[in-house]
Enzyme design. Structure first.
Site, PDB file in Angstrom:
ATOM      1  N   ASP A  45      26.311  -2.837   2.164  1.00 25.74           N
ATOM      2  CA  ASP A  45      25.185  -3.250   3.000  1.00 25.74           C
ATOM      3  C   ASP A  45      24.127  -4.037   2.617  1.00 25.74           C
ATOM      4  O   ASP A  45      23.699  -4.883   2.858  1.00 25.74           O
ATOM      5  CB  ASP A  45      24.756  -1.788   3.528  1.00 25.74           C
ATOM      6  CG  ASP A  45      24.232  -1.884   4.997  1.00 25.74           C
ATOM      7  OD1 ASP A  45      25.216  -2.335   5.937  1.00 25.74           O
ATOM      8  OD2 ASP A  45      23.362  -1.358   5.293  1.00 25.74           O
ATOM      9  N   HIS A 267       7.736   4.029  -3.592  1.00 30.54           N
ATOM     10  CA  HIS A 267       6.937   3.001  -2.729  1.00 30.54           C
ATOM     11  C   HIS A 267       5.420   3.208  -2.998  1.00 30.54           C
ATOM     12  O   HIS A 267       4.406   2.459  -3.245  1.00 30.54           O
ATOM     13  CB  HIS A 267       7.548   2.592  -1.493  1.00 30.54           C
ATOM     14  CG  HIS A 267       8.921   2.210  -1.449  1.00 30.54           C
ATOM     15  ND1 HIS A 267       9.316   1.532  -2.594  1.00 30.54           N
ATOM     16  CD2 HIS A 267       9.858   2.178  -0.453  1.00 30.54           C
ATOM     17  CE1 HIS A 267      10.711   1.271  -2.102  1.00 30.54           C
ATOM     18  NE2 HIS A 267      10.928   1.624  -1.011  1.00 30.54           N
ATOM     19  N   ARG A 361       1.343   9.644   2.926  1.00 31.78           N
ATOM     20  CA  ARG A 361       1.939   9.956   4.128  1.00 31.78           C
ATOM     21  C   ARG A 361       2.798   8.882   4.348  1.00 31.78           C
ATOM     22  O   ARG A 361       2.802   7.601   4.244  1.00 31.78           O
ATOM     23  CB  ARG A 361       0.772   9.613   5.329  1.00 31.78           C
ATOM     24  CG  ARG A 361      -0.251  10.347   4.991  1.00 31.78           C
ATOM     25  CD  ARG A 361      -1.102  10.348   6.477  1.00 31.78           C
ATOM     26  NE  ARG A 361      -1.210   8.959   6.929  1.00 31.78           N
ATOM     27  CZ  ARG A 361      -1.587   8.637   8.037  1.00 31.78           C
ATOM     28  NH1 ARG A 361      -1.723   9.449   9.041  1.00 31.78           N
ATOM     29  NH2 ARG A 361      -2.108   7.354   8.201  1.00 31.78           N
ATOM     30  N   ARG A 374      -5.768   2.556   2.345  1.00 34.23           N
ATOM     31  CA  ARG A 374      -7.120   2.904   2.883  1.00 34.23           C
ATOM     32  C   ARG A 374      -7.961   3.520   1.980  1.00 34.23           C
ATOM     33  O   ARG A 374      -7.777   4.452   1.686  1.00 34.23           O
ATOM     34  CB  ARG A 374      -6.716   3.400   4.149  1.00 34.23           C
ATOM     35  CG  ARG A 374      -8.138   3.781   4.936  1.00 34.23           C
ATOM     36  CD  ARG A 374      -7.931   4.452   6.281  1.00 34.23           C
ATOM     37  NE  ARG A 374      -6.637   3.700   7.176  1.00 34.23           N
ATOM     38  CZ  ARG A 374      -7.144   3.032   8.119  1.00 34.23           C
ATOM     39  NH1 ARG A 374      -8.373   2.763   8.299  1.00 34.23           N
ATOM     40  NH2 ARG A 374      -6.471   2.265   8.917  1.00 34.23           N
ATOM     41  N   ARG A 491       2.803  10.555  16.155  1.00 39.09           N
ATOM     42  CA  ARG A 491       2.338  10.103  14.813  1.00 39.09           C
ATOM     43  C   ARG A 491       2.632  11.291  13.651  1.00 39.09           C
ATOM     44  O   ARG A 491       2.086  11.164  12.681  1.00 39.09           O
ATOM     45  CB  ARG A 491       0.643  10.239  14.930  1.00 39.09           C
ATOM     46  CG  ARG A 491       0.087   8.893  15.506  1.00 39.09           C
ATOM     47  CD  ARG A 491      -1.325   9.133  15.702  1.00 39.09           C
ATOM     48  NE  ARG A 491      -2.153   9.306  14.449  1.00 39.09           N
ATOM     49  CZ  ARG A 491      -2.666  10.597  13.745  1.00 39.09           C
ATOM     50  NH1 ARG A 491      -2.727  11.417  14.541  1.00 39.09           N
ATOM     51  NH2 ARG A 491      -3.043  10.375  12.604  1.00 39.09           N
TER      52      ARG A 491
END
Ligand code: NDP
Ligand code: BG6
Length: 519
Positions: A45, A267, A361, A374, A491
């Site tokens: 893949d 990441h 998150r 952020r 969320r």
């Protein structure tokens, strides 16, 4: 010949010509070494969707060294034509590029063999030696393979497929690099008996993204951010990865790893390092990676009390199969406790960051696609505006629609004198209209050709990253902790917002962004 004035736009071939000279130097562009790029797992893949298409784009744009040959290796009985058919839907070929595409595939060949069979690798070597450049060509081996076969494949490459002393060898390894500290150390120890650290390129493709690479320039190329980039002015840092789709039939693979191993430990943690590290002595790969390791060493293992785990459930109001829950995916084992969402709060215990929460998150099947960094700044001391000012935030949006914006207060325009929320906005699409941002894999594969390891993960970084998450992973797996269900397209669990709030992030819900009209 002089350079064009900066007001005159460069043609596409001029841009690539310039880039190529920067990458390989003048000399290399006229007569060259030969390179062989070997894709192990050519039938898979990753190869089909990423590696072959990336090689084609680099080839098409003239960015690879002259005389580069591509060799696929896998167990399946395939021809180059089969590979071409499988890859074409992912290659974005314009009509006028068909001739170039044929030339690309003429440079391709395929060898069928077994991963644990040294005879197959002897055959691969014989084939490589029969290509132009022979045994002297530089060789790049891309392990587009499941980690279960890394051991035999790397052993066989070392034993049978290294180029002669006149060429170099580089090995590109895809994540996951192990499942925990111990397995990762075993893999590192194994690889280090075969190759030097300079030969190993561990890919974390987030390090190839434009805005992730931009973090260093933003921080160290501007005077304005330096003095506020610390615990005196930053209330918290939030690093987010969101995807609006679930495992989409890849649940079998995903279930073995879960979102912490899949996204957070690599990441998000890599982005954290670039936000938190001290200024390196230079931009050399060694100096940059030394600083990243130092940050990781200051982070204690994550405590379960600082973590919220979630797993998506089907949305009864969603349409069709696309909104099914994680456990409804037939490739996911029944009753699996694997998290598809995680929020974790980490602390970098050093002089710059002591006490500042770094909130990581990430999740699948959420309300939107987004990756961002952020920084939320502290309240303005000595308020004179009757608590009507919100905290400043600096947001680096990695994807989609790359942007940097600084949320700030301004006087409400007109006859008013009250503060109002607004932003300084650097949206790439409007500021850099004609610039095509390369895909992360394009940059990283070019870096391997050029021998630049800055955007690759060093073994000590990897070890520290696993040290931070392994106790949590082991605890969750031993206790079979049930993740909190959240609805597909939401969320994530409310408990995540509660944790983030407790950690110190303040969400007021008052900010409204008005998209400017493009003229
Ligand atoms: P917001 O103030 O809307 O959101 C700030 C943060 O709060 C986000 O991280 C969001 O994360 C989080 N959040 C949202 N709802 C809650 C909640 N109920 N409890 C706790 N946290 C919450 O500002 P944004 O910076 O997100 O901007 C709003 C929109 O404007 C975005 O879509 C942004 O992309 C856009 N914008 C775009 C610009 C550009 O393209 N150049 C410039 C400026 C803004 P999450 O919802 O992910 O959990
Ligand atoms: C990969 C993860 O590393 O990154 C995937 O294994 C995830 O689960 C992907 O979807 C996201 O990459 P990008 O570049 O699309 O954000």
């Amino acid at each position: 010949m002089g350079q064009k004035m900066s007001t005159e736009p460069l043609s596409r071939s001029e841009v690539f010509g310039q880039l190529r000279r920067e990458l390989y130097g003048e000399e290399q562009s006229s007569h060259s070494n030969t390179h062989a790029f070997i894709i192990l797992g050519a039938s898979g893949d990753l190869a089909k969707k990423k590696i072959y298409p990336t090689l084609w784009w680099l080839f098409r744009d003239g960015l690879l060294p002259d005389n580069t040959y591509f060799v696929g290796f896998a167990r399946s009985d395939l021809t180059v034509e089969d590979i071409k058919t499988a890859c074409l839907p992912h290659m974005k070929v314009a009509d006028e590029e068909n001739e170039s595409l044929s030339t690309f595939f003429k440079r391709n060949s395929y060898i069928r063999g077994r991963y644990d069979d040294d005879g197959s690798f002897a055959q691969l070597n014989a084939h490589l030696s029969s290509l132009p450049g022979g045994a002297d060509a530089n060789r790049l081996f891309y392990l587009a393979l499941p980690p279960t076969v890394y051991h035999p494949v790397s052993t066989n490459i070392r034993a049978k497929c290294m180029s002669s002393n006149r060429g170099w060898n580089r090995i590109i390894v895809e994540k996951p690099f192990g499942r925990d500290l111990q397995s990762s150390q075993e893999l590192s120890a194994h690889l280090s008996t075969l190759f030097t650290e300079e030969q190993i390129y561990r890919i974390d493709h987030y390090l190839g993204k434009e805005m992730v690479q931009n973090l260093m320039v933003l921080r160290f190329g501007n005077r304005i951010f330096g003095p506020i980039w610390n615990r005196n002015s930053v209330a918290c840092v939030v690093l987010t990865f969101k995807e609006p789709f679930g495992t989409q039939g890849r649940g079998g693979y995903f279930d073995e790893f879960g979102i912490i191993r899949d996204v957070m430990q690599n990441h998000l943690l890599q982005m954290l390092c670039l936000v938190a590290m001290e200024k390196p002595a230079s931009t050399s790969p060694a100096d940059v990676r030394d600083e990243k390791v130092k940050v990781l060493k200051c982070i204690a293992p994550v405590a379960a009390s600082d973590v919220v785990l979630g797993q998506y459930v089907g949305d009864p109001e969603g349409e069709g199969h696309s909104k099914l829950g994680y456990l409804d995916d037939p490739t996911v084992p029944e009753g699996s406790c694997t998290p598809t969402f995680a929020t974790a709060v980490l602390y970098v215990q050093n002089e710059r960051w002591d006490g500042v929460p770094f909130i990581l998150r990430c999740g699948k099947a959420l309300n939107e696609q987004k990756a961002e960094v952020r920084l939320q700044f502290t309240d303005v001391p000595g308020d004179i505006f009757g608590k009507s000012c919100q905290r400043n935030e600096l947001v680096v949006r990695v994807q989609p629609n790359e942007a940097i914006y600084l949320k700030m207060m301004t006087k409400r325009p007109g006859v008013f004198f009250s503060p109002e929320e607004t932003e300084l906005d650097l949206t790439y699409k409007s500021r850099y209209k004609d610039v095509k941002l390369p895909d992360a894999y394009e940059r990283l594969i070019l870096d391997v050709f050029c021998g630049n390891q800055m955007h690759f993960v060093r073994s000590d970084e990897l070890q520290e990253a696993w040290r931070i998450f392994t106790p949590l992973l082991h605890q969750v797996e031993a206790e079979k902790t049930h993740p909190i269900p959240y609805r597909y397209g939401s969320r994530g669990p409310n408990e995540s917002d509660d944790l983030v709030k407790r950690a110190g992030f303040r969400y007021e819900g008052t900010y409204k962004w008005v998209q400017p009209h493009s003229t």
